[in-house]
Design a protein around this motif. Structure first.
Motif: not given
Length: 153
Positions: A100-120
């Motif tokens: 695994l790389p240290q940082t994972i960008l753009g391929i995993v969805k955040c499980n928190n519905p209130k996370c900004i990545t699920n709203n923006e």
């Protein structure tokens, strides 16, 4: 000497990459993660093949395609036992395990519905807290996600 006939279950590859030891239930996720459906190169897919170590396994062979290490390392999220074989002129010239790389960008969805990545409209960003157990931490909302809860985008 045994006269047992040996056959290849999947055709040999002249030049390219063979992704081996994929758990059978993860083969199509790996195809999707690497966007292999959009590729014009020949792709050979073997699934539910006999494996002494795994029972059954999958293998994907891609002609004339050599992935960047970071591309392949993303597979570690769903199939950490994968072995990558670089093949040139029908010979394996390099064999490597993925991580695994240290940082994972753009391929995993955040499980928190209130996370900004699920709203923006923005890329998700996770830091890997534990490589072996696969524990991710959302950069934006700080939620921790275990391997079995990872949802790929």
């Amino acid at each position: 000497m045994s006269k047992k006939r040996k056959e290849l279950q999947v055709a040999a590859l002249c030049n390219g990459t063979a992704i081996d030891h994929i758990p059978s239930n993860q083969v199509f996720k790996v195809l999707s993660l690497l966007n292999l459906g959009d590729l014009k190169n020949p792709v050979t897919i073997g699934n539910n093949l006999e494996s002494k170590k795994m029972g059954t396994k999958g293998i994907i062979k891609i002609s004339d395609k050599f992935f960047e290490e970071e591309e392949i390392n993303r597979i570690a999220l769903i199939a950490p036992s994968v072995v990558l074989n670089i093949i040139k002129d029908y010979q394996v010239v390099e064999k490597k395990r993925i991580s695994l790389p240290q940082t994972i960008l753009g391929i995993v969805k955040c499980n928190n519905p209130k996370c900004i990545t699920n709203n923006e409209p923005m890329l998700t960003r996770f830091e890997v807290l534990d490589n072996n157990k696969v524990v991710l931490n959302c950069h934006y909302c700080d939620i921790k996600i275990q391997k079995e809860d990872v949802i790929l985008k």
